[in-house]
Motif scaffolding. Structure first.
Motif, short mmCIF file in Angstrom:
data_model
loop_
_atom_site.label_atom_id
_atom_site.label_comp_id
_atom_site.label_asym_id
_atom_site.label_seq_id
_atom_site.Cartn_x
_atom_site.Cartn_y
_atom_site.Cartn_z
N ILE A 45 0.73 -1.05 -0.07
CA ILE A 45 0.15 -0.03 0.08
C ILE A 45 0.86 1.11 0.03
O ILE A 45 0.46 2.14 -0.51
CB ILE A 45 -1.10 -0.07 1.34
CG1 ILE A 45 -2.03 0.98 0.86
CG2 ILE A 45 -0.31 0.18 2.46
CD1 ILE A 45 -3.29 0.94 2.09
N ASP A 81 3.48 1.80 -1.48
CA ASP A 81 3.94 2.23 -3.07
C ASP A 81 2.93 2.96 -3.74
O ASP A 81 3.35 3.56 -4.97
CB ASP A 81 4.05 0.88 -3.91
CG ASP A 81 5.18 0.00 -3.22
OD1 ASP A 81 5.98 0.74 -2.82
OD2 ASP A 81 5.25 -1.08 -3.25
N GLN A 82 1.62 3.01 -3.32
CA GLN A 82 0.42 3.81 -3.86
C GLN A 82 0.28 5.09 -3.29
O GLN A 82 -0.57 6.09 -3.77
CB GLN A 82 -0.81 3.07 -3.63
CG GLN A 82 -0.61 1.56 -4.62
CD GLN A 82 -1.89 0.84 -4.04
OE1 GLN A 82 -2.99 1.30 -4.24
NE2 GLN A 82 -1.80 -0.40 -4.26
N LYS A 142 0.79 8.99 -1.84
CA LYS A 142 1.38 10.15 -2.33
C LYS A 142 2.61 10.46 -1.85
O LYS A 142 2.84 10.34 -0.52
CB LYS A 142 0.35 11.26 -2.03
CG LYS A 142 -0.91 11.27 -2.82
CD LYS A 142 -0.64 11.72 -4.10
CE LYS A 142 -2.04 11.69 -5.04
NZ LYS A 142 -1.65 11.60 -6.65
#
Length: 82
Positions: A38, A40-41, A43
């Motif tokens: 998560i 890596d996603q 902001k």
């Protein structure tokens, strides 16, 4: 005192208040989130954020464009009363 120092101090203070069995649960949940990919996603600093209009704590609509016209913007999500 820098933000990193303040956060470290807060972590240290809370470490003594959290029972070991609850701390283990929290650490396992944090590890599971990290392992899920998560992060890596998420902001990152400097990433563009889409324009938004959201209610503030008083129920008034706040628009990001209006806030950005005044300077840099920090968004905090208030989850409500537990």
């Amino acid at each position: 005192m820098s933000l990193a120092e303040r956060l470290a101090k807060q972590r240290e203070a809370s470490a003594g208040r959290i029972p070991p069995e609850r701390k283990a649960i929290m650490e396992a949940a944090t590890g599971a989130l990290r392992d899920s990919g998560i992060l890596d996603q998420a902001k990152q600093i400097g990433d563009a954020f889409p324009a938004f209009a959201l209610p503030n704590a008083a129920g008034e609509t706040v628009r990001s464009d209006d806030l950005l016209a005044k300077g840099p913007l920090v968004l905090t999500i208030f989850r409500g009363v537990w």
